[in-house]
Design a protein around this motif. Structure first.
Motif, PDB file in Angstrom:
ATOM      1  N   LEU A 123      30.188  81.612  23.285  1.00  0.00           N
ATOM      2  CA  LEU A 123      31.489  82.143  22.597  1.00  0.00           C
ATOM      3  C   LEU A 123      31.731  83.369  23.105  1.00  0.00           C
ATOM      4  CD1 LEU A 123      33.717  81.613  20.493  1.00  0.00           C
ATOM      5  CD2 LEU A 123      32.220  82.128  18.778  1.00  0.00           C
ATOM      6  N   TRP A 142      38.541  76.048  21.635  1.00  0.00           N
ATOM      7  CA  TRP A 142      38.366  76.993  20.696  1.00  0.00           C
ATOM      8  C   TRP A 142      37.538  76.656  19.389  1.00  0.00           C
ATOM      9  CZ3 TRP A 142      36.846  81.475  22.515  1.00  0.00           C
ATOM     10  CH2 TRP A 142      37.581  82.157  23.443  1.00  0.00           C
ATOM     11  N   ALA A 145      34.438  74.852  20.616  1.00  0.00           N
ATOM     12  CA  ALA A 145      33.183  76.003  20.895  1.00  0.00           C
ATOM     13  C   ALA A 145      32.658  76.623  19.706  1.00  0.00           C
ATOM     14  CB  ALA A 145      33.951  77.151  21.800  1.00  0.00           C
ATOM     15  N   LEU A 146      33.588  76.688  18.746  1.00  0.00           N
ATOM     16  CA  LEU A 146      32.946  77.477  17.398  1.00  0.00           C
ATOM     17  C   LEU A 146      32.385  76.490  16.623  1.00  0.00           C
ATOM     18  CD1 LEU A 146      36.417  79.243  16.230  1.00  0.00           C
ATOM     19  CD2 LEU A 146      34.337  80.349  16.877  1.00  0.00           C
ATOM     20  N   ALA A 149      28.810  76.628  18.663  1.00  0.00           N
ATOM     21  CA  ALA A 149      28.215  77.651  18.389  1.00  0.00           C
ATOM     22  C   ALA A 149      27.675  77.729  17.001  1.00  0.00           C
ATOM     23  CB  ALA A 149      29.041  78.980  18.669  1.00  0.00           C
ATOM     24  N   GLN A 261      30.290  77.028  27.999  1.00  0.00           N
ATOM     25  CA  GLN A 261      29.983  76.196  26.763  1.00  0.00           C
ATOM     26  C   GLN A 261      28.928  75.327  27.033  1.00  0.00           C
ATOM     27  OE1 GLN A 261      31.456  76.947  23.994  1.00  0.00           O
ATOM     28  NE2 GLN A 261      32.288  78.538  25.170  1.00  0.00           N
ATOM     29  N   THR A 300      34.957  70.471  24.884  1.00  0.00           N
ATOM     30  CA  THR A 300      35.167  71.658  25.721  1.00  0.00           C
ATOM     31  C   THR A 300      35.479  71.379  26.938  1.00  0.00           C
ATOM     32  OG1 THR A 300      33.065  72.276  26.350  1.00  0.00           O
ATOM     33  CG2 THR A 300      33.965  73.117  24.351  1.00  0.00           C
TER      34      THR A 300
END
Length: 305
Positions: A123, A142, A145-146, A149, A261, A300
């Motif tokens: 990230l 995003w 990805a968030l 994470a 990612q 992603t």
């Protein structure tokens, strides 16, 4: 070796060809992640016989010698002067900064806890890439990805008992310098071969690494064992050179955000190696987290910028 003329077109053509093969780029980035996943267990082995400063210095010198030999045998000309600042960022981030900060942290932190850094690294790399290179991933990218994470951080924090350690400041500093090195290296790998990016960064750090090695070995006792020797050799040849070669080639081919990612899988791989090589215990949450991370990675990779 002569300074590379700006009119030389061969390296740019070669990199462009790689960038047109995204499947190969994903494979190369994945191989880099696999190599990096062994870094923390190898560091733990290395610390059995080396002090933290001598371990980082020795691995840097060995990796630089390997890289320098490859550059000499291949008769690679010096990069253009305009690229040296970027190579210095790569060297400061991934050759010296990240290894030193994480090695110091691993003296008091478990590999599971240190994996939190790797969980946040994709990230952070994507954020720095958006600022430095101008990439603009989609909203779907995003969100995925968030989510990935968050899954990794929750898992690794749970693995380490949820307690913050005094090593956290070192780990977060390592996160920032490594993301900067990845971003700059990924940018340079689009205009020169990826192995030359890390090769020149390692050679650039050699004038610092050699005296650091001499001082560190004079003050930190060294005990050569099978584990410590294997650990430092892998850190130098695998994590510090070969892993970064395929990693930068992968980033050049598929883009920094998407390649970064793939690193969401790295903490989980590290935990697997920690069980097999260090005897640490893994909870039943691992396969559930792995499945969630794989879904996020798939999203992603399909998300369009």
């Amino acid at each position: 070796m002569r300074a590379q003329s700006s009119a030389t077109a061969a390296p740019a053509i070669a990199v462009t060809t790689d960038a047109e093969r995204p499947g190969l780029g994903v494979l190369q980035a994945a191989l880099g992640v696999t190599a990096f996943s062994l870094t923390f267990p190898a560091t733990a082995w290395g610390l059995e016989g080396f002090g933290p400063w001598s371990l980082v210095a020795v691995r840097s010198v060995l990796a630089a010698l390997i890289a320098g030999a490859c550059l000499l045998v291949s008769r690679v000309p010096l990069p253009d002067r305009r690229h040296w600042a970027g190579l210095a960022v790569v060297g400061a981030g991934v050759v010296l900064g990240f290894p030193l900060l994480t090695t110091l942290a691993l003296r008091t932190s478990t590999t599971a806890h240190a994996a939190v850094v790797v969980g946040l690294l994709p990230l952070t790399t994507a954020l720095l890439s958006a600022l430095r290179v101008g990439t603009r991933p989609s909203r779907t990218f995003w969100i995925a990805a968030l989510a990935g994470a968050a899954a990794v951080v929750a898992f690794t924090v749970q693995q380490s008992g949820g307690a913050l350690t005094t090593a956290d400041a070192l780990l977060f500093a390592a996160l920032l310098v490594c993301a900067a090195g990845y971003t700059e290296g990924g940018r340079l790998a689009r205009i020169m071969p990826g192995w030359q990016v890390i090769g020149w960064a390692l050679v650039l750090c050699l004038p610092l690494a050699v005296p650091l090695t001499a001082v560190a070995l004079a003050y930190e006792p060294v005990e050569l064992t099978a584990h410590s020797v294997t650990g430092v050799l892998w850190l130098a040849a695998g994590s510090q050179f070969l892993g970064l070669v395929v990693w930068y080639r992968g980033m050049a081919a598929i883009g920094i955000p998407k390649a970064s990612q793939l690193q969401l899988a790295q903490p989980l791989l590290t935990l697997v190696w920690s069980v097999l090589l260090l005897g640490e215990h893994l909870t039943v949450a691992a396969p559930l987290t792995a499945a969630a991370v794989l879904v996020c990675i798939a999203v992603t990779q399909r998300a369009r910028g």
